[in-house]
Design a protein around this motif. Sequence first.
Motif, PDB file in Angstrom:
ATOM      1  N   GLY A  39       0.781  -1.233   0.000  1.00 33.45           N
ATOM      2  CA  GLY A  39       0.000   0.000   0.000  1.00 33.45           C
ATOM      3  C   GLY A  39       0.810   1.278   0.000  1.00 33.45           C
ATOM      4  O   GLY A  39       0.362   2.310   0.493  1.00 33.45           O
ATOM      5  N   ILE A  40       2.016   1.248  -0.561  1.00 28.26           N
ATOM      6  CA  ILE A  40       2.883   2.433  -0.565  1.00 28.26           C
ATOM      7  C   ILE A  40       2.582   3.278  -1.802  1.00 28.26           C
ATOM      8  O   ILE A  40       2.772   2.834  -2.940  1.00 28.26           O
ATOM      9  CB  ILE A  40       4.373   2.024  -0.552  1.00 28.26           C
ATOM     10  CG1 ILE A  40       4.683   1.097   0.636  1.00 28.26           C
ATOM     11  CG2 ILE A  40       5.254   3.269  -0.529  1.00 28.26           C
ATOM     12  CD1 ILE A  40       4.444   1.714   1.989  1.00 28.26           C
ATOM     13  N   THR A  41       2.110   4.505  -1.590  1.00 25.12           N
ATOM     14  CA  THR A  41       1.790   5.398  -2.708  1.00 25.12           C
ATOM     15  C   THR A  41       2.908   6.379  -3.026  1.00 25.12           C
ATOM     16  O   THR A  41       2.934   6.972  -4.093  1.00 25.12           O
ATOM     17  CB  THR A  41       0.502   6.189  -2.411  1.00 25.12           C
ATOM     18  OG1 THR A  41       0.653   6.880  -1.166  1.00 25.12           O
ATOM     19  CG2 THR A  41      -0.692   5.251  -2.322  1.00 25.12           C
ATOM     20  N   LYS A  42       3.819   6.535  -2.098  1.00 21.74           N
ATOM     21  CA  LYS A  42       5.005   7.359  -2.334  1.00 21.74           C
ATOM     22  C   LYS A  42       6.052   6.930  -1.326  1.00 21.74           C
ATOM     23  O   LYS A  42       5.748   6.667  -0.170  1.00 21.74           O
ATOM     24  CB  LYS A  42       4.709   8.846  -2.182  1.00 21.74           C
ATOM     25  CG  LYS A  42       5.893   9.754  -2.541  1.00 21.74           C
ATOM     26  CD  LYS A  42       5.488  11.217  -2.619  1.00 21.74           C
ATOM     27  CE  LYS A  42       4.702  11.510  -3.875  1.00 21.74           C
ATOM     28  NZ  LYS A  42       4.463  12.970  -4.057  1.00 21.74           N
ATOM     29  N   TYR A  43       7.302   6.830  -1.768  1.00 20.01           N
ATOM     30  CA  TYR A  43       8.362   6.387  -0.865  1.00 20.01           C
ATOM     31  C   TYR A  43       9.608   7.212  -1.109  1.00 20.01           C
ATOM     32  O   TYR A  43      10.102   7.269  -2.234  1.00 20.01           O
ATOM     33  CB  TYR A  43       8.669   4.903  -1.073  1.00 20.01           C
ATOM     34  CG  TYR A  43       9.744   4.366  -0.151  1.00 20.01           C
ATOM     35  CD1 TYR A  43       9.454   4.061   1.174  1.00 20.01           C
ATOM     36  CD2 TYR A  43      11.047   4.186  -0.593  1.00 20.01           C
ATOM     37  CE1 TYR A  43      10.428   3.582   2.030  1.00 20.01           C
ATOM     38  CE2 TYR A  43      12.028   3.712   0.247  1.00 20.01           C
ATOM     39  CZ  TYR A  43      11.713   3.408   1.561  1.00 20.01           C
ATOM     40  OH  TYR A  43      12.688   2.938   2.410  1.00 20.01           O
ATOM     41  N   ASP A  44      10.093   7.853  -0.065  1.00 16.13           N
ATOM     42  CA  ASP A  44      11.299   8.669  -0.170  1.00 16.13           C
ATOM     43  C   ASP A  44      11.157   9.707  -1.284  1.00 16.13           C
ATOM     44  O   ASP A  44      12.102   9.992  -2.016  1.00 16.13           O
ATOM     45  CB  ASP A  44      12.513   7.769  -0.418  1.00 16.13           C
ATOM     46  CG  ASP A  44      13.833   8.480  -0.108  1.00 16.13           C
ATOM     47  OD1 ASP A  44      13.810   9.470   0.661  1.00 16.13           O
ATOM     48  OD2 ASP A  44      14.882   8.058  -0.627  1.00 16.13           O
ATOM     49  N   GLY A  45       9.922  10.229  -1.422  1.00 16.09           N
ATOM     50  CA  GLY A  45       9.659  11.257  -2.422  1.00 16.09           C
ATOM     51  C   GLY A  45       9.525  10.746  -3.840  1.00 16.09           C
ATOM     52  O   GLY A  45       9.414  11.539  -4.777  1.00 16.09           O
ATOM     53  N   LYS A  46       9.532   9.424  -4.019  1.00 15.99           N
ATOM     54  CA  LYS A  46       9.508   8.862  -5.369  1.00 15.99           C
ATOM     55  C   LYS A  46       8.160   8.226  -5.673  1.00 15.99           C
ATOM     56  O   LYS A  46       7.517   7.643  -4.812  1.00 15.99           O
ATOM     57  CB  LYS A  46      10.616   7.817  -5.528  1.00 15.99           C
ATOM     58  CG  LYS A  46      12.014   8.393  -5.441  1.00 15.99           C
ATOM     59  CD  LYS A  46      13.061   7.303  -5.632  1.00 15.99           C
ATOM     60  CE  LYS A  46      14.479   7.861  -5.528  1.00 15.99           C
ATOM     61  NZ  LYS A  46      15.499   6.803  -5.667  1.00 15.99           N
TER      62      LYS A  46
END
Length: 222
Positions: A39-46
């Motif tokens: 469920g990650i929609t954004k990670y470390d700004g990416k």
Amino acid sequence: MASAALDISTKGLIEIMSHEGVCLSPYLDSVGVWTIGVGITKYDGKDPRDFGAITMDQAIQMFKDRIRSYVLPVQKLGLKLTQEQFDALVSFCFNCGPGNLKKLTTGRSVNAIGTALMLYTKPKEITPRRQKEQALYQYGKYSSNGKVLVFPVSKANKPVYSKGVTVDALHYLSQAPAPVAPPKPAPAVIAEPTMEQSWLDVDLMPGEGRLTLRDILEKLGG
């Protein structure tokens, strides 16, 4: 125990993963948002599309990093919660957001919060998750046995739920680098005497200072 002293447990992490499911490629969720992993929609700004295919290890690490943003709001509540209640509220917060967590808990006792969880059942497809969170909150019952489903992604960028594969998440979450044992010292090697030496002149402590039988006999004789 006050919630500020608690943290998400391994069982809690697996519980949320079992609710969310895992996709190791970017996909579009039910409302058209690009997502990856748990469920990650954004990670470390990416953007998830920047990652392409990821491994299960990467998916879990991304999830563990991201979950901190949802653990903190529960800790800040300052409520006296059990571990199971804490994990249930982190799951709710991850799904509904810190704003709804605040609405859920404001003006309610710890017991009333458990009942009020069922007020958040829109869309209706989320109802089974709320029921599981409520069972965890009220009865301490985790629904997951340590296993989660990993779904492939279709060419249309949608999870193929009919082809989910069961994976042991506990295996990944409990992995730790194997301790490196200090090297064992090599045994001292006593050289054989050469033709020009006798056993009296062989060094008995190579590398630690010369000591021969002749030295010992001389000290004893002296």
